[in-house]
Design an enzyme around this catalytic site. Structure first.
Site, PDB file in Angstrom:
ATOM      1  N   SER A 117       0.831  -1.207   0.000  1.00 40.53           N
ATOM      2  CA  SER A 117       0.000   0.000   0.000  1.00 40.53           C
ATOM      3  C   SER A 117       0.859   1.248   0.000  1.00 40.53           C
ATOM      4  CB  SER A 117      -0.891   0.008   1.241  1.00 40.53           C
ATOM      5  OG  SER A 117      -1.543   1.248   1.390  1.00 40.53           O
ATOM      6  N   TYR A 141      -2.374   0.597   9.999  1.00 41.40           N
ATOM      7  CA  TYR A 141      -2.526  -0.150   8.754  1.00 41.40           C
ATOM      8  C   TYR A 141      -1.273  -0.003   7.890  1.00 41.40           C
ATOM      9  CZ  TYR A 141      -3.777  -0.948   3.890  1.00 41.40           C
ATOM     10  OH  TYR A 141      -3.766  -1.364   2.578  1.00 41.40           O
ATOM     11  N   LYS A 145       1.732  -2.873   6.899  1.00 44.71           N
ATOM     12  CA  LYS A 145       2.185  -3.201   5.551  1.00 44.71           C
ATOM     13  C   LYS A 145       3.698  -3.034   5.421  1.00 44.71           C
ATOM     14  CE  LYS A 145      -1.680  -4.119   3.188  1.00 44.71           C
ATOM     15  NZ  LYS A 145      -1.917  -5.252   2.290  1.00 44.71           N
TER      16      LYS A 145
END
Length: 328
Positions: A117, A141, A145
């Site tokens: 991402s 988040y 990643k």
């Protein structure tokens, strides 16, 4: 030889499954259906219901199939939720990656394409963003990643698992013909939210801020059609099959579209007026996020092919026929 798709019943995973099947690849899916949809699973793929954090189900999947490469999409992906439940994101995403890599080592599988991402960059210092730019995630988040990428790098050095991490921004669109598409609960992506207005599911779309330093005052984001995204993942598999070394590539259109451009395009595609309401800026929303995809073009020979209106048109076809997603 088969390709394993972790999270193959989710939005992006299911489109990759279709793309793999379309070119004749034997395709295996593992999904726990926490966010994926059974209606997205085609008859041509072999499905295992289970969680990649479960070593036993992974050993079953790898033991029963001659797996050549893995596409990894199985992860929690809501930025806001990650701020409220960081441990969920580190457990599901980071621990899931560890368990998957351990299973790949046990079964001598050495090729992995990872759905990363642009959230790994955090607030960018410049646009377009390049892969060498600083990575400073501003939410759990994005941090998860980045940790997953780090684990892959060190395991690759120690055990020769080669990987391609694909960092992308906003994904939209649907499979041609509207067979499968986007269905998140809760929905937080811009295009489905815009299309809920002409569908009669919401009265208006809220534009958060019209005073950014952009041509029309609204935020600019990089949007990529889900079929172009699937093409990039397949090209990454082919790159690894040719013996390519581990790589990190951004994926994007390199231009970006503003929120108002997206709304205007949706008005043209649907032929309907779409009411807007202007709200205050959301904290942490940068004015412009656009990726440089030059490395993907060089390494994978990949370039996005789908224009903005075609992307919205395929999404509109899906949402018109499935206004409540797979639960219709």
């Amino acid at each position: 030889m088969a390709i394993l798709v972790c999270g193959g019943a989710g939005y992006i995973g299911s489109h990759n499954v279709r793309a793999l099947l379309a070119r004749g690849e034997e395709t295996i899916i593992i999904d726990n259906f926490l966010t994926g949809h059974r209606g997205s699973v085609p008859a041509g793929a072999r499905l295992y219901e289970g969680d990649i954090r479960d070593a036993a189900i992974l050993d079953q999947v790898f033991g029963e199939n001659d797996i050549d490469a893995v596409l990894h999409f199985a992860a929690s992906s809501l930025v806001g939720e990650s701020m409220e439940k960081p441990l969920k994101y580190f457990n599901n995403n980071v621990h899931g990656m560890q368990m998957l890599l351990e299973a790949m080592l046990r079964h001598d599988v050495d090729k992995l394409v990872f759905s990363s991402s642009a959230a790994v960059y955090g607030e960018p210092e410049r646009v377009p963003i390049e892969e060498s730019d600083p990575t400073r995630p501003c939410n759990p988040y994005g941090e998860s990643k980045l940790i997953m990428e780090t684990i892959m790098r060190w395991v690759g050095k120690a055990h020769h698992i080669r990987s391609v991490s694909l960092r992308y921004f906003n994904v939209a669109g649907a499979w041609p013909g509207g067979e499968i598409g986007e269905d998140h609960r809760p929905e937080s992506h811009l295009i489905p939210l815009i299309l809920q207005v002409p569908l009669g599911l919401r009265e208006q779309i809220t534009v958060f801020g019209q005073d950014y330093p952009t041509p029309d005052g609204t935020c600019i984001r990089d949007y990529l059609d889900v079929t172009d995204l699937a093409d990039a993942h397949l090209r990454a598999v082919d790159y690894l099959r040719r013996g390519g070394a581990s790589e990190i590539c951004n994926l994007g259109n390199g231009r970006g579209f503003s929120v108002m451009e997206m709304i205007e395009a949706a008005r043209r595609v649907t032929g309907q007026e779409i009411k807007i309401a202007v709200g205050p800026r959301r904290p942490g929303d940068p004015a412009r996020l656009v990726a440089s995809a030059a490395r993907a073009a060089k390494v994978l020979d990949w370039r996005p092919e789908t224009g903005l209106e075609d992307m919205i048109a395929s999404a509109w076809e899906w949402h018109k026929n499935h206004p409540h997603g797979y639960a219709r």
